[in-house]
Design a protein around this motif. Structure first.
Motif, PDB file in Angstrom:
ATOM      1  N   PRO A   1      20.529 -32.470 -72.615  1.00  0.00           N
ATOM      2  CA  PRO A   1      19.587 -31.228 -72.435  1.00  0.00           C
ATOM      3  C   PRO A   1      18.972 -31.193 -71.040  1.00  0.00           C
ATOM      4  N   LEU A   2      18.772 -30.198 -70.740  1.00  0.00           N
ATOM      5  CA  LEU A   2      18.322 -29.599 -69.378  1.00  0.00           C
ATOM      6  C   LEU A   2      16.949 -28.900 -69.170  1.00  0.00           C
ATOM      7  N   PHE A   3      15.973 -29.139 -68.602  1.00  0.00           N
ATOM      8  CA  PHE A   3      14.855 -28.389 -68.598  1.00  0.00           C
ATOM      9  C   PHE A   3      14.226 -28.674 -67.213  1.00  0.00           C
ATOM     10  N   VAL A   4      13.935 -27.505 -66.408  1.00  0.00           N
ATOM     11  CA  VAL A   4      13.348 -27.490 -65.202  1.00  0.00           C
ATOM     12  C   VAL A   4      12.124 -26.411 -65.337  1.00  0.00           C
ATOM     13  N   SER A   5      10.943 -26.972 -65.271  1.00  0.00           N
ATOM     14  CA  SER A   5       9.618 -26.236 -65.597  1.00  0.00           C
ATOM     15  C   SER A   5       9.721 -25.039 -64.565  1.00  0.00           C
ATOM     16  N   ASP A   6       9.309 -23.845 -65.318  1.00  0.00           N
ATOM     17  CA  ASP A   6       8.626 -22.858 -64.286  1.00  0.00           C
ATOM     18  C   ASP A   6       7.218 -22.892 -64.051  1.00  0.00           C
ATOM     19  N   SER A   7       6.786 -22.688 -62.843  1.00  0.00           N
ATOM     20  CA  SER A   7       5.112 -22.785 -62.426  1.00  0.00           C
ATOM     21  C   SER A   7       4.309 -21.664 -63.051  1.00  0.00           C
ATOM     22  N   GLU A   8       5.155 -20.561 -63.808  1.00  0.00           N
ATOM     23  CA  GLU A   8       4.400 -19.461 -64.246  1.00  0.00           C
ATOM     24  C   GLU A   8       4.727 -19.622 -65.842  1.00  0.00           C
ATOM     25  N   GLY A   9       3.879 -19.038 -66.264  1.00  0.00           N
ATOM     26  CA  GLY A   9       3.954 -19.300 -68.019  1.00  0.00           C
ATOM     27  C   GLY A   9       3.776 -20.350 -68.766  1.00  0.00           C
TER      28      GLY A   9
ATOM     29  N   GLY B   1      22.724 -22.401 -75.831  1.00  0.00           N
ATOM     30  CA  GLY B   1      21.917 -22.454 -76.690  1.00  0.00           C
ATOM     31  C   GLY B   1      20.423 -23.308 -76.369  1.00  0.00           C
ATOM     32  N   ALA B   2      19.473 -23.330 -76.703  1.00  0.00           N
ATOM     33  CA  ALA B   2      18.236 -23.588 -76.255  1.00  0.00           C
ATOM     34  C   ALA B   2      17.361 -23.969 -77.446  1.00  0.00           C
ATOM     35  N   PHE B   3      16.621 -25.237 -77.094  1.00  0.00           N
ATOM     36  CA  PHE B   3      15.553 -25.421 -78.082  1.00  0.00           C
ATOM     37  C   PHE B   3      14.255 -25.905 -77.458  1.00  0.00           C
ATOM     38  N   ASP B   4      13.137 -26.009 -78.337  1.00  0.00           N
ATOM     39  CA  ASP B   4      11.900 -26.259 -78.193  1.00  0.00           C
ATOM     40  C   ASP B   4      11.744 -27.919 -78.393  1.00  0.00           C
ATOM     41  N   SER B   5      10.862 -28.525 -77.679  1.00  0.00           N
ATOM     42  CA  SER B   5      10.578 -29.946 -78.018  1.00  0.00           C
ATOM     43  C   SER B   5       9.225 -30.396 -77.289  1.00  0.00           C
ATOM     44  N   THR B   6       8.343 -31.228 -78.370  1.00  0.00           N
ATOM     45  CA  THR B   6       7.251 -31.712 -77.607  1.00  0.00           C
ATOM     46  C   THR B   6       7.818 -33.020 -77.444  1.00  0.00           C
ATOM     47  N   LEU B   7       7.447 -33.466 -75.971  1.00  0.00           N
ATOM     48  CA  LEU B   7       8.197 -34.714 -75.496  1.00  0.00           C
ATOM     49  C   LEU B   7       7.293 -35.773 -75.607  1.00  0.00           C
ATOM     50  N   ALA B   8       7.992 -36.922 -75.575  1.00  0.00           N
ATOM     51  CA  ALA B   8       7.084 -38.307 -75.602  1.00  0.00           C
ATOM     52  C   ALA B   8       6.347 -38.157 -74.157  1.00  0.00           C
ATOM     53  N   ILE B   9       5.342 -39.346 -74.085  1.00  0.00           N
ATOM     54  CA  ILE B   9       4.557 -39.440 -72.893  1.00  0.00           C
ATOM     55  C   ILE B   9       5.516 -39.805 -71.750  1.00  0.00           C
ATOM     56  N   LEU B  10       5.659 -39.306 -70.918  1.00  0.00           N
ATOM     57  CA  LEU B  10       6.518 -39.679 -69.824  1.00  0.00           C
ATOM     58  C   LEU B  10       6.320 -41.059 -69.022  1.00  0.00           C
ATOM     59  N   SER B  11       4.965 -41.387 -68.810  1.00  0.00           N
ATOM     60  CA  SER B  11       4.630 -42.476 -68.111  1.00  0.00           C
ATOM     61  C   SER B  11       3.304 -42.898 -68.387  1.00  0.00           C
TER      62      SER B  11
ATOM     63  N   ARG C   1      21.466 -36.153 -61.936  1.00  0.00           N
ATOM     64  CA  ARG C   1      20.281 -36.007 -62.660  1.00  0.00           C
ATOM     65  C   ARG C   1      18.943 -35.105 -62.070  1.00  0.00           C
ATOM     66  N   LEU C   2      18.635 -34.158 -62.934  1.00  0.00           N
ATOM     67  CA  LEU C   2      17.868 -32.975 -62.248  1.00  0.00           C
ATOM     68  C   LEU C   2      16.830 -32.689 -63.518  1.00  0.00           C
ATOM     69  N   GLY C   3      15.781 -32.141 -62.766  1.00  0.00           N
ATOM     70  CA  GLY C   3      14.690 -31.402 -63.717  1.00  0.00           C
ATOM     71  C   GLY C   3      13.801 -32.569 -64.527  1.00  0.00           C
ATOM     72  N   PHE C   4      13.133 -31.893 -65.357  1.00  0.00           N
ATOM     73  CA  PHE C   4      11.988 -32.810 -66.292  1.00  0.00           C
ATOM     74  C   PHE C   4      12.454 -33.622 -67.171  1.00  0.00           C
ATOM     75  N   GLY C   5      11.770 -34.863 -67.329  1.00  0.00           N
ATOM     76  CA  GLY C   5      12.220 -35.864 -68.579  1.00  0.00           C
ATOM     77  C   GLY C   5      13.409 -36.764 -68.168  1.00  0.00           C
ATOM     78  N   LYS C   6      13.727 -37.123 -67.055  1.00  0.00           N
ATOM     79  CA  LYS C   6      14.901 -37.865 -66.672  1.00  0.00           C
ATOM     80  C   LYS C   6      14.657 -39.126 -67.283  1.00  0.00           C
ATOM     81  N   PRO C   7      13.539 -39.884 -67.451  1.00  0.00           N
ATOM     82  CA  PRO C   7      13.425 -41.061 -67.809  1.00  0.00           C
ATOM     83  C   PRO C   7      13.854 -41.204 -69.253  1.00  0.00           C
TER      84      PRO C   7
END
Ligand SMILES: [Zn+2]
Length: 702
Positions: free
Chosen positions: A69-77, A444-454, A561-567
């Protein structure tokens, strides 16, 4: 867009033996040049001018496929949600100016550049080389620290009044008598005391708590003290049984007690097992010790380092000076100095001093704010970079392949280096331009509440450093593995490994869906199989540079490896080069948008440029490309993965709601009688067996 929430999958049973896991990151090593005259464009030199066309110009068209799964944050919204007293943030996927889902050019460029830097052995462009890390002083050394009070004689002369209690000062050894400072029992420890559990009937365990209500840090006090022997360890200390402010009356001392006067040192309940504060006092005739400006300056750096580590968290707490549940309080000097105050040493401060003998009596090596302190290493991170010539480029006519290709800006990371003269050029624009990557196939796409990153982690020298000669060894004491140990070097460039089939929603989802200010909910995560397309325009590249760029893009089919949540395993993607178009008449580059003339499709030549690059690397670094440490490490981290779970070290197989990751590191680095395993991270291309679970006491668990 269809929205689906993946369900946690059953963790496949391990074949046999105890549970083991892979660390989410490892490092790509650096290379030593074997033949300096070979392939000079792989070394440092002036970049070509932008106004004369001496190289190859054109456009590479690429397809990028999400493999996890791939996620790159938008600075808007970005929206905020109140959860209890905390603010939880929601992010959406990046959109281009037309509002379409896309991967931003900056994100692509950053990922490709990091591969290009590693593959070409370029400079460490993003690197805080002058940073000095700190470590916890080992308990044996901490016992040698002498309590003291700072005295500003005048602007130029500062002194320390030593407050070693009744014991004569010997800077090379632990105190020969009772510990220098008296103990003030005042807290119930957050972790049950092992000493009290093992020796419940001892005078130590029978000590009565002394309330500090109405007392403040640094205040002059009188106290009744009596000597207490530690039941498990071989030392004694003065224990405070009564405390009084100046002018208040104390009861009469008993025969085994005495009255002393001194200063109360309150640092807060900043460690889980802390039960006492300290009273600094002195009964001896002692001369003041000079406090040099270098020592004062290093102290202020250290306080700044403490603040940097903990200031943000401390700000989030309503009462940072008190424990929050089972979490310890923040130290006084973090809390009181995170406000407007500068981390300055002032007259009257109470400190602990590491002394040395000199001709006149004592000299001061360093001063620290707590009895088991962090202290700064003598060496900065940059001094551990090997080879040292890989430090960030700092001269226009001496740029590494990555800075010449992707661009360079002179940066004053090291305060000791003077800024270049005004006439000197301090930036180069680079010769590649990335487009955004547009979504061409939506899987397709999905929503997720992610684990604490660090969460804040201890300085893990066993993960970040390795011996220059030989391999990382388990079981070594701190002083042989840390930043001041001789022969230790930085392991290289940090890379988050590809999780591949091992990616388990349990590892990236927040435990029980918990939301806080520590984690994010992400919306519109692009699912596996989504395809994007982007272009890379290039100008004036030499064949070897174009080859390096093409290799870095296609990466042998391994994963970017790109975007958010790589670890957490997000953001693995394959890139296919689908077309290489070259301007046959490079002078026409100025009219790149006019796609009518001068273009030639040379996609079939891509492999020849890549071969040119590989042969140049072999000539300069003296080994077939595939055998170079850099390439082997990249392959180990970014090709297929091993049949082990991937997550940060932690004490339990299942993730826990509160990030307890640091307990693994606490247990692993334990020294002394109950020493932990003191495991070192394996080299990337030998990191196959993984790591065991370790609890905070240093015991391995299965
Ligand atoms: Zn560079």
């Amino acid at each position: 867009m269809k929205i689906e929430k993946p369900k946690p999958r059953e963790e496949p049973r391990q074949q046999q033996g105890p549970y083991r896991f892979l660390n989410p990151y490892n490092f790509v090593r650096t290379l030593e040049v074997r033949n300096r005259t070979a392939a000079p464009l792989l070394g440092r030199c002036s970049p070509p001018p932008h106004d004369r066309y001496v190289g190859i110009s054109g456009r590479i068209t690429c397809q990028l496929t999400a493999v996890t799964p791939l996620f790159v944050s938008d600075s808007e919204g970005i929206t905020e949600e109140s959860v209890g007293e905390k603010i939880h943030s929601h992010y959406r996927f990046f959109r281009d100016p037309e509002g379409n889902v896309a991967i931003p050019a900056t994100s692509l460029r950053g990922s490709i550049r990091s591969i290009f830097e590693a593959a070409t052995n370029s400079c460490f462009a993003n690197f805080a080389g002058d940073k000095r890390l700190s470590y916890h002083l080992p308990p044996g050394d901490a016992l040698r620290l002498v309590p003291a009070r700072v005295r500003k004689v005048n602007d130029d002369r500062w002194e320390l009044d030593l407050l070693p209690g009744t014991t004569s000062v010997n800077p090379t050894q632990r105190p020969a008598g009772p510990q220098y400072a008296a103990w003030v029992p005042t807290y119930t420890p957050l972790w049950a005391s092992r000493t009290t559990a093992k020796a419940p009937k001892s005078p130590y365990s029978a000590r009565q708590k002394v309330s500090l209500a109405g007392f403040s840090h640094g205040e002059p006090c009188q106290a009744i003290v009596e000597s207490v022997q530690h039941p498990l360890r071989r030392f004694e200390f003065w224990n405070v049984v009564h405390l009084a402010q100046q002018g208040q009356r104390l009861p009469n001392p008993k025969s085994n007690q005495r009255i002393v006067s001194g200063y109360l040192c309150i640092t807060n309940q900043n460690i889980e097992n802390k039960h006492d504060e300290r009273l600094f006092f002195n009964t001896q005739q002692l001369k003041p010790v000079e406090l040099p400006s270098t020592v004062r300056q290093k102290y202020e750096e250290l306080i700044a380092d403490y603040q940097e580590r903990h200031g943000d968290e401390a700000h989030k707490r309503k009462q940072p000076t008190k424990p929050h549940g089972k979490e310890p309080a923040f130290s006084r000097f973090i809390v009181e100095r995170t406000g407007k105050k500068e981390p300055k040493l002032v007259d009257g401060d109470l400190v602990y001093a590491m002394l040395e003998r000199n001709l006149g009596g004592f000299g001061v090596q360093f001063i620290v704010p707590v009895s088991v302190p962090r202290v700064g290493f003598n060496r900065t991170i940059g001094e551990l970079l090997y080879p040292g010539e890989l430090g960030k480029c700092d001269k226009y006519d001496h740029l590494c392949p990555a800075c010449r290709t992707f661009g360079w800006v002179w940066g004053a990371e090291d305060r000791d280096i003077a800024a270049p003269a005004l006439a000197e050029r301090t930036a180069y624009a680079g010769r590649v331009r990335f487009s955004h990557a547009n979504l061409t196939h939506d899987a397709g796409a999905f929503d997720s509440t992610l684990a604490i990153l660090s969460t804040p982690k201890p300085t893990t020298a066993r993960f970040y450093l390795r011996p220059k000669a030989g391999k990382p060894q388990d079981g070594l004491p701190d002083h042989q593995t840390d930043f001041d140990a001789s022969g230790q070097i930085l392991r290289g460039r940090k890379v988050y490994r590809h999780h591949g089939d091992r990616l388990n929603p349990q590892e990236y989802q927040s435990v029980n869906g918990a939301k806080s200010d520590q984690n994010r909910t992400v919306h519109g995560v692009q699912d596996v199989g989504s395809v994007f397309e982007f272009t890379v325009d290039f100008e004036n590249l030499a064949a070897v540079e174009l080859g390096a760029l093409l290799w870095s893009l296609s990466l042998e089919g391994w994963h970017h490896r790109l975007g958010f949540g790589k670890p957490l395993g997000f953001g693995s993607a394959k890139v296919d080069v689908i077309a290489v178009n070259v301007l046959s008449n490079a002078d026409r580059y100025a009219t790149l948008t006019d796609e009518t003339g001068g273009w030639a499709n040379q996609t079939s030549e891509a492999h020849r440029w890549i071969l040119t690059f590989k042969e140049a690397m072999q000539a300069r670094y003296g080994m077939p490309f595939e055998k170079l440490d850099t390439i082997r490490d990249l392959k180990a981290l970014l090709a297929e993965t091993l049949p082990l779970p991937v997550h940060y070290p932690r004490p339990t197989a299942n993730p826990q709601a509160e990030g307890k990751q640091y307990e693994w590191f606490v247990g692993n680095k334990r020294s002394g009688q109950d020493a932990g395993s003191r495991l070192a991270l394996r080299l990337a291309d030998e990191d196959r067996e993984g790591l065991p679970l370790i609890d905070k006491y240093g015991d391995q668990k299965s």
